[in-house]
Design an enzyme around this catalytic site. Sequence first.
Site, PDB file in Angstrom:
ATOM      1  N   PHE A  74       0.866  -1.182   0.000  1.00 26.08           N
ATOM      2  CA  PHE A  74       0.000   0.000   0.000  1.00 26.08           C
ATOM      3  C   PHE A  74       0.893   1.220   0.000  1.00 26.08           C
ATOM      4  CE2 PHE A  74       0.646  -1.873   4.151  1.00 26.08           C
ATOM      5  CZ  PHE A  74       1.155  -0.837   4.904  1.00 26.08           C
ATOM      6  N   PHE A  76       2.704   3.997   1.492  1.00 25.90           N
ATOM      7  CA  PHE A  76       3.895   3.646   0.750  1.00 25.90           C
ATOM      8  C   PHE A  76       4.710   2.675   1.589  1.00 25.90           C
ATOM      9  CE2 PHE A  76       2.623   7.876  -0.675  1.00 25.90           C
ATOM     10  CZ  PHE A  76       2.480   7.632  -2.019  1.00 25.90           C
TER      11      PHE A  76
END
Length: 155
Positions: A74, A76
């Site tokens: 996801f 980051f």
Amino acid sequence: MHLHRYEKIWLWLGGAGLAIFITLLAINAFAMGMQPPSDMQMIDPQKVDQTPPFDKPGLKQIGEKEYDAYMTAFAFSYAPSVIEVPVGSKINFHVTSKDVVHGFEIPKTNINFMVVPGHVNSASMTFDKPGEYLILCNEYCGAGHHVMATKIIVK
Ligand code: CUA
């Protein structure tokens, strides 16, 4: 229409090369069964956090030195944030994305694939050398793309 002799030769060479290429491709695909992995494992990207086993990302021991790693990507980062296994362990990675397309690469190994929302991508690797292995995202996914990484500790 007049064709020069060399032109004819080159046309035949080109045509023959094309025929050989297509024949090899057909043999690979149909006789040897080399085809892209099919999308056997699908997942609702909106409900990754509620879908087992991705609701609890982490390692599952399935053999003496074999683990299934269920991971989410996801912006980051990845979950779990760190993976630790004893040296000689085989890890079967199963990775999916919660938002956009990410990458999953362990530099200097054969592990390198895209993590596409809605799909679960898998790859396996045996870690015979102790050390820290970097997992990084190699698909541009936004402002924090360059910091998107995690690691595997093998000891
Ligand atoms: Cu995730 Cu780049």
